[in-house]
Design a protein around this motif. Structure first.
Motif, PDB file in Angstrom:
ATOM      1  N   ALA A 103       0.840  -1.202   0.000  1.00 29.54           N
ATOM      2  CA  ALA A 103       0.000   0.000   0.000  1.00 29.54           C
ATOM      3  C   ALA A 103       0.875   1.253   0.000  1.00 29.54           C
ATOM      4  N   VAL A 104       1.971   1.220   0.748  1.00 32.91           N
ATOM      5  CA  VAL A 104       2.919   2.347   0.755  1.00 32.91           C
ATOM      6  C   VAL A 104       3.527   2.528  -0.634  1.00 32.91           C
ATOM      7  N   ILE A 105       3.867   1.423  -1.281  1.00 32.55           N
ATOM      8  CA  ILE A 105       4.433   1.483  -2.643  1.00 32.55           C
ATOM      9  C   ILE A 105       3.430   2.126  -3.597  1.00 32.55           C
ATOM     10  N   ASP A 106       2.178   1.687  -3.534  1.00 36.76           N
ATOM     11  CA  ASP A 106       1.152   2.238  -4.421  1.00 36.76           C
ATOM     12  C   ASP A 106       0.942   3.732  -4.178  1.00 36.76           C
ATOM     13  N   ALA A 107       0.870   4.132  -2.912  1.00 34.55           N
ATOM     14  CA  ALA A 107       0.651   5.541  -2.579  1.00 34.55           C
ATOM     15  C   ALA A 107       1.833   6.401  -3.007  1.00 34.55           C
ATOM     16  N   GLU A 108       3.034   5.920  -2.740  1.00 33.28           N
ATOM     17  CA  GLU A 108       4.224   6.690  -3.111  1.00 33.28           C
ATOM     18  C   GLU A 108       4.398   6.747  -4.625  1.00 33.28           C
ATOM     19  N   THR A 109       4.061   5.672  -5.315  1.00 33.72           N
ATOM     20  CA  THR A 109       4.119   5.674  -6.782  1.00 33.72           C
ATOM     21  C   THR A 109       3.175   6.718  -7.343  1.00 33.72           C
ATOM     22  N   ALA A 110       1.951   6.775  -6.831  1.00 32.76           N
ATOM     23  CA  ALA A 110       0.976   7.765  -7.291  1.00 32.76           C
ATOM     24  C   ALA A 110       1.468   9.185  -7.014  1.00 32.76           C
ATOM     25  N   GLN A 111       2.050   9.395  -5.844  1.00 33.70           N
ATOM     26  CA  GLN A 111       2.575  10.721  -5.493  1.00 33.70           C
ATOM     27  C   GLN A 111       3.715  11.123  -6.429  1.00 33.70           C
ATOM     28  N   LEU A 112       4.632  10.199  -6.699  1.00 32.93           N
ATOM     29  CA  LEU A 112       5.747  10.502  -7.598  1.00 32.93           C
ATOM     30  C   LEU A 112       5.267  10.759  -9.024  1.00 32.93           C
ATOM     31  N   LYS A 113       4.255  10.020  -9.475  1.00 35.40           N
ATOM     32  CA  LYS A 113       3.697  10.258 -10.813  1.00 35.40           C
ATOM     33  C   LYS A 113       3.074  11.648 -10.899  1.00 35.40           C
ATOM     34  N   ARG A 114       2.352  12.060  -9.837  1.00 37.46           N
ATOM     35  CA  ARG A 114       1.773  13.414  -9.819  1.00 37.46           C
ATOM     36  C   ARG A 114       2.879  14.463  -9.858  1.00 37.46           C
ATOM     37  N   ARG A 115       3.933  14.238  -9.098  1.00 40.13           N
ATOM     38  CA  ARG A 115       5.057  15.184  -9.074  1.00 40.13           C
ATOM     39  C   ARG A 115       5.713  15.277 -10.446  1.00 40.13           C
ATOM     40  N   HIS A 116       5.891  14.143 -11.113  1.00 37.74           N
ATOM     41  CA  HIS A 116       6.464  14.150 -12.471  1.00 37.74           C
ATOM     42  C   HIS A 116       5.562  14.914 -13.433  1.00 37.74           C
ATOM     43  N   ALA A 117       4.246  14.699 -13.322  1.00 46.35           N
ATOM     44  CA  ALA A 117       3.306  15.373 -14.214  1.00 46.35           C
ATOM     45  C   ALA A 117       3.348  16.893 -14.002  1.00 46.35           C
ATOM     46  N   ILE A 118       3.416  17.329 -12.757  1.00 47.29           N
ATOM     47  CA  ILE A 118       3.503  18.771 -12.465  1.00 47.29           C
ATOM     48  C   ILE A 118       4.797  19.342 -13.017  1.00 47.29           C
ATOM     49  N   TRP A 119       5.891  18.624 -12.808  1.00 50.20           N
ATOM     50  CA  TRP A 119       7.191  19.070 -13.304  1.00 50.20           C
ATOM     51  C   TRP A 119       7.178  19.168 -14.831  1.00 50.20           C
ATOM     52  N   ASN A 120       6.640  18.172 -15.502  1.00 51.80           N
ATOM     53  CA  ASN A 120       6.554  18.184 -16.967  1.00 51.80           C
ATOM     54  C   ASN A 120       5.661  19.319 -17.464  1.00 51.80           C
ATOM     55  N   ARG A 121       4.538  19.517 -16.820  1.00 56.67           N
ATOM     56  CA  ARG A 121       3.625  20.587 -17.207  1.00 56.67           C
ATOM     57  C   ARG A 121       4.280  21.951 -17.020  1.00 56.67           C
ATOM     58  N   THR A 122       5.008  22.107 -15.931  1.00 60.19           N
ATOM     59  CA  THR A 122       5.709  23.380 -15.669  1.00 60.19           C
ATOM     60  C   THR A 122       6.698  23.681 -16.780  1.00 60.19           C
ATOM     61  N   TRP A 123       7.479  22.710 -17.188  1.00 62.96           N
ATOM     62  CA  TRP A 123       8.463  22.936 -18.243  1.00 62.96           C
ATOM     63  C   TRP A 123       7.817  23.155 -19.602  1.00 62.96           C
ATOM     64  N   MET A 124       6.660  22.544 -19.825  1.00 63.33           N
ATOM     65  CA  MET A 124       5.930  22.811 -21.069  1.00 63.33           C
ATOM     66  C   MET A 124       5.452  24.263 -21.100  1.00 63.33           C
TER      67      MET A 124
END
Length: 143
Positions: A103-124
Motif C-alpha cells: 500500500a505504501v508502494i502504491d501511494a508513493e508511486t501515485a505521489q511521484l507520478k503526480r510530481r512528475h506530471a507537475i514538473w513536466n507541465r511546468t516545463w511545457m
C-alpha cells in the motif's frame, strides 16, 4: 537501445540499503548471489535509460556508485521504478513484502507520478512562454 531487466536486491550485511543491477536475462528469483535477496524485477525496453532514471530518483541516497548501492527503503526504490515515465513493466515483486508495504508502494508511486506530471507541465509552460516570446520578438524586429 537495449532491452533488459532492472533488479533491486537487499543483503543482510547492508541493512536499509538497496542494490540496483541490470541483467540481460531474467534472473532466477530462487537463486541469490552471496546472500543477497531479489526484491523486485522490472523489464525495460531501454535498460540503460531505466538505470539512469532510477539513479536520478535516488541520487541523494547514493552510498556507492560502483556497486549501485543506495540507502533507501525497499518501498521507496520500487516506487521510484514504478513511477518512471519510461516504457517498462513489473515482472516480479517479492511475495514476502506485506500488504501494508505494498500500500505504501502504491501511494508513493501515485505521489511521484503526480510530481512528475507537475514538473513536466511546468516545463511545457516555460517552453511555450519562450516560444511565444521568440515569435513576438521576431515579429517586432521584422516590422
Amino acid at each position: 537501445m537495449k532491452t533488459g531487466y532492472l533488479v533491486l536486491e537487499t543483503h543482510p550485511d547492508h541493512a536499509g540499503m538497496i542494490r540496483a543491477r541490470i541483467r540481460d536475462e531474467l534472473p532466477n528469483t530462487q537463486e541469490s548471489e552471496a546472500g543477497s535477496e531479489i526484491r523486485y524485477i522490472a523489464r525495460f525496453d531501454d535498460i540503460e535509460a531505466g538505470l539512469m532514471h532510477l539513479h536520478n530518483q535516488l541520487h541523494n541516497r547514493l552510498v556507492n556508485l560502483d556497486s549501485r548501492l543506495y540507502k533507501t527503503e525497499v518501498s521507496h526504490a520500487i516506487s521510484a521504478v514504478e513511477s518512471d515515465d519510461l516504457r517498462h513493466q513489473q515482472v516480479w515483486i517479492d511475495p514476502t513484502i506485506d500488504t501494508q508495504t505494498r500500500a505504501v508502494i502504491d501511494a508513493e508511486t501515485a505521489q511521484l507520478k503526480r510530481r512528475h506530471a507537475i514538473w513536466n507541465r511546468t516545463w511545457m509552460i516555460v517552453g511555450g512562454f519562450f516560444v511565444l516570446l521568440f515569435l513576438f520578438l521576431n515579429f517586432i524586429s521584422g516590422v
